[in-house]
Scaffold this active site. Sequence first.
Site, short mmCIF file in Angstrom:
data_model
loop_
_atom_site.label_atom_id
_atom_site.label_comp_id
_atom_site.label_asym_id
_atom_site.label_seq_id
_atom_site.Cartn_x
_atom_site.Cartn_y
_atom_site.Cartn_z
N ARG A 54 82.19 28.30 104.69
CA ARG A 54 81.37 27.10 104.45
C ARG A 54 79.92 27.43 104.06
O ARG A 54 79.41 26.88 103.09
CB ARG A 54 81.33 26.20 105.70
CG ARG A 54 82.47 25.25 105.80
CD ARG A 54 82.86 25.08 107.24
NE ARG A 54 83.36 26.36 107.72
CZ ARG A 54 84.64 26.73 107.61
NH1 ARG A 54 85.50 25.92 107.10
NH2 ARG A 54 85.05 27.92 108.02
N THR A 55 79.28 28.27 104.82
CA THR A 55 77.84 28.47 104.59
C THR A 55 77.61 29.07 103.21
O THR A 55 76.83 28.55 102.40
CB THR A 55 77.24 29.35 105.70
OG1 THR A 55 77.62 28.80 106.96
CG2 THR A 55 75.73 29.39 105.61
N LYS A 83 76.17 52.22 102.16
CA LYS A 83 75.67 53.60 101.96
C LYS A 83 74.48 53.87 102.88
O LYS A 83 73.81 54.88 102.76
CB LYS A 83 75.24 53.77 100.51
CG LYS A 83 76.36 53.65 99.52
CD LYS A 83 75.84 53.87 98.10
CE LYS A 83 76.15 52.69 97.22
NZ LYS A 83 75.43 52.72 95.96
N ARG A 104 73.26 36.00 105.75
CA ARG A 104 73.86 36.02 107.10
C ARG A 104 73.97 37.47 107.52
O ARG A 104 74.37 38.33 106.71
CB ARG A 104 75.24 35.37 107.07
CG ARG A 104 76.00 35.57 108.38
CD ARG A 104 77.28 34.78 108.44
NE ARG A 104 77.02 33.36 108.56
CZ ARG A 104 77.98 32.44 108.69
NH1 ARG A 104 79.24 32.81 108.71
NH2 ARG A 104 77.67 31.16 108.80
N HIS A 132 71.43 29.28 113.65
CA HIS A 132 72.15 28.92 112.41
C HIS A 132 71.53 27.60 111.93
O HIS A 132 72.15 26.54 112.00
CB HIS A 132 73.64 28.76 112.73
CG HIS A 132 74.53 28.71 111.53
ND1 HIS A 132 74.07 28.55 110.25
CD2 HIS A 132 75.88 28.79 111.44
CE1 HIS A 132 75.09 28.53 109.42
NE2 HIS A 132 76.22 28.68 110.12
N1 CP Z 1 80.05 26.70 110.05
C1 CP Z 1 79.99 27.92 109.49
O1 CP Z 1 78.99 28.63 109.60
O2 CP Z 1 81.13 28.29 108.82
P1 CP Z 1 81.31 29.66 108.06
O3 CP Z 1 81.31 30.75 109.09
O4 CP Z 1 82.62 29.52 107.34
O5 CP Z 1 80.15 29.80 107.12
#
Ligand code: CP
Length: 308
Positions: A54-55, A83, A104, A132
């Site tokens: 999603r993110t 590396k 991320r 998040h």
């Molecule tokens: N909600 C969320 O962060 O989903 P993902 O891990 O799929 O990005």
Amino acid sequence: MKKVRNLINITDLTVEEINQLIEVADDIVANHAEYENICAHKKLATLFFEPSTRTRLSFEAAMLELGGSVLGFSEAKSSSAAKGESVSDTVRTVGCYADIIAMRHPKEGAPIVAAQRTTVPIINGGDGGHFHPTQTLTDLLTIKRKKGRLDNMTIGLCGDLKFGRTVHSLIEAMLRYEGIKFVLISPQELQVPDYVKEKMDAAGAEWTEVETLEEAIPQLDILYMTRVQRERFFNEEDYVRLKDSYILNLEKLETAKEDLTIMHPLPRVNEISVEVDDDPRACYFFQALCGKHIRMALILFLLGIKRA
Ligand code: CP
């Protein structure tokens, strides 16, 4: 170095700015054509050192729908991190290629380090068990669209409240609104960390901890389910013992309010039975859609672009 806005934690945004983002997200839906080319010639880099559906994809869809372009990687092993390159060097390099970066990383604080090493805005798409913030913006937009308000409600947070970074960010965000009560539903081992409890106490918030969904459900306006975060456990045995602590099904919903909003940041594993998906109170796929709209608004905000 040029001063830019980053989004590392939800508190980097004021309540007024969050309200503004929600307004823009709604305007994007109402006047989609006005935004189709607004980011022409702008590039978003998505640097994902951890898995995501999603993110990452909602950020990429967001930039594409704004008329911009995307580049990036979806796993550390397809970048030079494999590396031995540092996050700092990766981000400093990508800042030469892109106008804005969503990242991320499994290490808490990695986006802060990144933000110190580049002149382009950094968006934290999740750092370890820490924060998040774009999920929180997603959650706030979902709650606003479903409830018409962000204050005066009882929110149940259920599951892995220890490692669930979406929970920590959502609590921090909701503490800034009036009349919010939290019901924290988790096994003892997965309770919210003390620093989150301290923040709730400092804000004068009303909160309780319970161990069963059944005792919490009747009072809730929002039920926020979460997955037990396997990747953050130190041993598999503990994960296996705790993973199915809560499974929301139609039977458990019998005592819930008719206008309950059931949310989940997703991915789900077992914690919501698929039979719940067709219940009108289930909002988690709508929530995923809200994620694209609010990320479109966020990209525009951080790039300083406004609709004419
Ligand atoms: N909600 C969320 O962060 O989903 P993902 O891990 O799929 O990005």
